[in-house]
Design an enzyme around this catalytic site. Sequence first.
Site, PDB file in Angstrom:
ATOM      1  CG  ASN A 296       9.061 -10.365  22.493  1.00 51.31           C
ATOM      2  OD1 ASN A 296       8.563  -9.439  21.877  1.00 51.31           O
ATOM      3  ND2 ASN A 296       8.516 -10.857  23.607  1.00 51.31           N
TER       4      ASN A 296
ATOM      5  CG  ASP B 266       6.090 -18.362  25.787  1.00 52.42           C
ATOM      6  OD1 ASP B 266       4.975 -17.875  26.059  1.00 52.42           O
ATOM      7  OD2 ASP B 266       6.422 -18.680  24.634  1.00 52.42           O
TER       8      ASP B 266
ATOM      9  CG  PHE C 294      -2.896 -11.529  17.875  1.00 56.35           C
ATOM     10  CD1 PHE C 294      -3.983 -11.004  18.556  1.00 56.35           C
ATOM     11  CD2 PHE C 294      -2.555 -11.007  16.635  1.00 56.35           C
ATOM     12  CE1 PHE C 294      -4.721  -9.964  18.010  1.00 56.35           C
ATOM     13  CE2 PHE C 294      -3.284  -9.965  16.082  1.00 56.35           C
ATOM     14  CZ  PHE C 294      -4.367  -9.441  16.765  1.00 56.35           C
TER      15      PHE C 294
ATOM     16  CE  LYS D 112       0.672 -20.762  19.888  1.00 56.87           C
ATOM     17  NZ  LYS D 112       1.648 -19.853  19.300  1.00 56.87           N
TER      18      LYS D 112
ATOM     19  CE  LYS E 153      -1.603 -19.785  24.363  1.00 55.90           C
ATOM     20  NZ  LYS E 153      -0.668 -18.741  24.770  1.00 55.90           N
TER      21      LYS E 153
HETATM   22  N1  CTP Z   1       0.066 -15.156  25.595  1.00 57.75           N
HETATM   23  C1  CTP Z   1      -0.226 -14.698  26.868  1.00 57.75           C
HETATM   24  N2  CTP Z   1       0.602 -14.994  27.901  1.00 57.75           N
HETATM   25  C2  CTP Z   1       1.712 -15.736  27.703  1.00 57.75           C
HETATM   26  C3  CTP Z   1       2.019 -16.222  26.413  1.00 57.75           C
HETATM   27  C4  CTP Z   1       1.179 -15.900  25.380  1.00 57.75           C
HETATM   28  O1  CTP Z   1      -1.232 -14.007  27.043  1.00 57.75           O
HETATM   29  N3  CTP Z   1       2.508 -16.018  28.732  1.00 57.75           N
HETATM   30  C5  CTP Z   1      -0.858 -14.862  24.517  1.00 57.75           C
HETATM   31  C6  CTP Z   1      -0.338 -13.928  23.448  1.00 57.75           C
HETATM   32  O2  CTP Z   1      -0.671 -12.583  23.754  1.00 57.75           O
HETATM   33  C7  CTP Z   1      -1.064 -14.416  22.219  1.00 57.75           C
HETATM   34  C8  CTP Z   1      -1.242 -15.905  22.457  1.00 57.75           C
HETATM   35  O3  CTP Z   1      -1.118 -16.078  23.853  1.00 57.75           O
HETATM   36  O4  CTP Z   1      -2.363 -13.878  22.124  1.00 57.75           O
HETATM   37  C9  CTP Z   1      -0.276 -16.785  21.763  1.00 57.75           C
HETATM   38  O5  CTP Z   1       1.014 -16.389  22.059  1.00 57.75           O
HETATM   39  P1  CTP Z   1       2.242 -17.258  21.549  1.00 57.75           P
HETATM   40  O6  CTP Z   1       3.511 -16.693  22.127  1.00 57.75           O
HETATM   41  O7  CTP Z   1       2.177 -17.394  20.056  1.00 57.75           O
HETATM   42  O8  CTP Z   1       1.872 -18.648  22.167  1.00 57.75           O
HETATM   43  P2  CTP Z   1       2.570 -19.526  23.208  1.00 57.75           P
HETATM   44  O9  CTP Z   1       1.557 -20.026  24.149  1.00 57.75           O
HETATM   45  O10 CTP Z   1       3.725 -18.804  23.793  1.00 57.75           O
HETATM   46  O11 CTP Z   1       3.055 -20.748  22.324  1.00 57.75           O
HETATM   47  P3  CTP Z   1       4.442 -21.007  21.565  1.00 57.75           P
HETATM   48  O12 CTP Z   1       5.431 -20.010  22.106  1.00 57.75           O
HETATM   49  O13 CTP Z   1       4.737 -22.393  21.911  1.00 57.75           O
HETATM   50  O14 CTP Z   1       4.132 -20.811  20.116  1.00 57.75           O
END
Ligand code: CTP
Length: 399
Positions: A207, A275, A322, A336, A340
């Site tokens: 990304n 993800d 974040f 979120k 989490k």
């Molecule tokens: N994060 C993480 N591990 C993952 C995905 C996300 O630690 N596998 C953490 C990111 O570092 C951030 C937070 O979770 O602090 C939110 O990340 P984000 O990508 O916005 O959330 P997602 O859970 O992936 O939700 P979505 O993609 O559905 O918005």
Amino acid sequence: MSRSVLLLIGGGIAAYKSLLLARELKKRGVSVTGVLTRGGAEFITPLSVAGLTGNQCFTDLFDLKDEAEMGHIELSRAADLVVAAPATANLLGKAANGLADDLASTVLMATDKRVLFAPAMNVRMWEHPATRRNVSRLREDGALFVGPDEGEMACGEYGPGRMAEPEAIADAVEDALSGDGALSGRHVLVTAGPTHEPLDPVRYVANRSSGKQGYAIARACRALGARVTLVSGPVSLPSPRGVEVVRVETARDMLAACEAALPADVFVACAAVADYRPAVETTHKVKKERGGLTAIDLTENPDILAIIAQHETQRPQLVIGFAAETDDVIGHAEAKRARKQCDWIVANDVSPGTGIMGGDRNAVTIINGNGEEAWEDMPKSDVSSRLARKIAEALPPRP
Ligand code: CTP
């Protein structure tokens, strides 16, 4: 937290380098007030010191106007650190023996702050037993030293005695300033950057994260004295000084590195973790003629933030996530946070028009379960300093 230095400029040819030092420190957000000794004023002028620092330059203990505006005691204590650069043999001798016959030496006697000396003198003077004695006595008194460097000197001789370069002195200043900050004694674990999820030996899913915000947070926490572990995905940023950087590629590597770094007082999950990863990672390159690629099967990655926030035995006291969103920013971010189970979530709008993803500025809202706090748009380094201060304020006092 503002960081300020009182810069004592002694009488040596290296005095001109102190002007570069003042500029370097200002660039790093450290405020500088200059004191020029009588000898120093033979090489550079108070006007150039004042011009570069943006603050009045003090020159003489018995200048009544200076004394009326700010007494030498107050001057010696207003700063967080006293730096003597160039520190001449004479200045070291006076400091080591408690002499106070001008403003610079009086400041050294009166200060209750740490003192960093950047010696500069002829090699024979540096190696003279009297200087050796003075330096070891000052070290015993708790003074810090940077340099001198070895090399050809202005007097034509070769050896140790040249003042350290301004960047090296500025690094030593930052190290000294971070020693007793609001986060000293704390361990802060930060994730930053993207993750790369391999498909075959040459291709990966990734990304646009640059890592800038996470690196800036690591730097800001370090500047407040924290021990910082930065677990970084692949980015092209230099390691912040004094920070332990663990470089990883995949989400699973990032989780393992975070778990290995526990215990921590604070966890800041700033990484844009993928993800999903390709369900199958081939060890050979996928070839076009064998049917090529028309679809990639994906499987879910572990959620590092959720795992650390719900850690049974080693949950950090403060867990910050974040949320990079493009619509209903606050709604999604709060959901979120709850899902989490982190304490705070830093929400931002990363819609294409904002330029936040990969850019140098950020506009964030901090959500903590009791409400939200919207910060105006500012450089990522400012977001980081403010966040680091907020973290320091939120932690319970150290036992
Ligand atoms: N994060 C993480 N591990 C993952 C995905 C996300 O630690 N596998 C953490 C990111 O570092 C951030 C937070 O979770 O602090 C939110 O990340 P984000 O990508 O916005 O959330 P997602 O859970 O992936 O939700 P979505 O993609 O559905 O918005």
